[in-house]
Design an enzyme around this catalytic site. Sequence first.
Site, PDB file in Angstrom:
ATOM      1  N   GLY A 213       0.832  -1.198   0.000  1.00  0.00           N
ATOM      2  CA  GLY A 213       0.000   0.000   0.000  1.00  0.00           C
ATOM      3  C   GLY A 213       0.861   1.239   0.000  1.00  0.00           C
ATOM      4  CB  THR A 238      12.553  -2.997   8.948  1.00  0.00           C
ATOM      5  OG1 THR A 238      11.408  -2.314   8.464  1.00  0.00           O
ATOM      6  CG2 THR A 238      12.287  -4.481   8.945  1.00  0.00           C
ATOM      7  CG  HIS A 256       2.782   2.272  13.922  1.00  0.00           C
ATOM      8  ND1 HIS A 256       2.730   1.433  12.840  1.00  0.00           N
ATOM      9  CD2 HIS A 256       2.421   3.490  13.467  1.00  0.00           C
ATOM     10  CE1 HIS A 256       2.340   2.116  11.764  1.00  0.00           C
ATOM     11  NE2 HIS A 256       2.157   3.381  12.124  1.00  0.00           N
TER      12      HIS A 256
END
Length: 393
Positions: A213, A238, A256
């Site tokens: 996305g 990452t 998050h």
Amino acid sequence: MLLGSAAEPLPRPGCRCRACLGGATGTRTSALRVGDVVLTPDGARRGDDAPLHVVAGDAVQHGRVRIIGLPGGPGGGPASGPGSGPGAPQAALVVASPESGTILWAPAGEPLPDLTLDALSGAGVDIAALALGPDGGALARTLAALRRAGALSDGCDVVAVQIGHGTASGPLSARLEAWGARLAPDDARLGPAREPGEIADARRRPRRTLVLGAASSGKSAVAEALLAAEPDVDYLPTGAAPSAADPEWAARVDAHRRRRPPWWRTLEGAGPAETLATPGSPVLLDSLGTWVSELLGRLGAWDDAPGWREAFEKEADAVVRAWTRTGRRVVAVGEETGWGVVPGTPAGRRFRDALGTVNQRLAAESEQVLLVVAGRIVPLADGPGLPAPEGAR
Ligand SMILES: [Zn+2]
């Protein structure tokens, strides 16, 4: 027998919401019949509609059906508190009979208390009817907690109840399938032995899922939702570690993190290839773009340092190999960067090409590839493949 699964009769007359227009989930409100006992969100009733008063931590026998009030539920504990007594919503009941096996009825949509989960440890539940909650979040969390407690038997039939108005049934079935749960129609017979073809089978779920996305498309949330009912998840970030030097990035990373279930493990400093090569829990890799960007930086690709291309290829090969061979359930998030204008700098073009290639190579080795646009999911078909052009062989 599931008498109904909706929180209210659906479709609502005259309503034009997604649920009502899209062939809603059930016309009858949530209830489950076990022998001569009917379970409703208010508790257990006899066939003649007289309530069966089940006290938390105690059991009632009615005919061949045994109803167990779980400790930690309303009316639980030695003292009665608010929420106890007749008419209070029943958080969870276990019902067992020789014919039906062990059934967990949890229509409240609230997290099951630790006491309840402890009592369910090793219970070998054959049928779990769980409240869906908004967008399925409650069901996924409860399912993850039950799996962590070892409460469910292999092949447990997990069915959503208390399905609310405003929930579209199409995307809902796909979400439930990812969690090893299902929607069942009114009057469906539940249980592992009844209709094996209908049971959501964990073994049929994909092993490798690539979620693609654009920036802020909702792809991370979709990837997280796919793993929301797993008892354990290894989260492999990452991106750069948050630091005081970049408060905006630190805030993003923190937001998050708070969205993820608290029991997910974060693998700091681990590489994708080594993580995938090690047996373990399902893995969420977020994201390929930051992995590629960090790697290109380390190899000096931004300044076109000698040998960076070969070194990058070698690292990408190792990740693709590990992805192909992994025994873990793995979900990776990848950015789609190629839809804008051609980047104005050589470094930008290198990044776009490197990430595009990694996305393609991983997609080729994935059972499931999803494109997320505005939070909506487009499953990408594994096409028949195009013939090689003349002379390409
Ligand atoms: Zn509606």
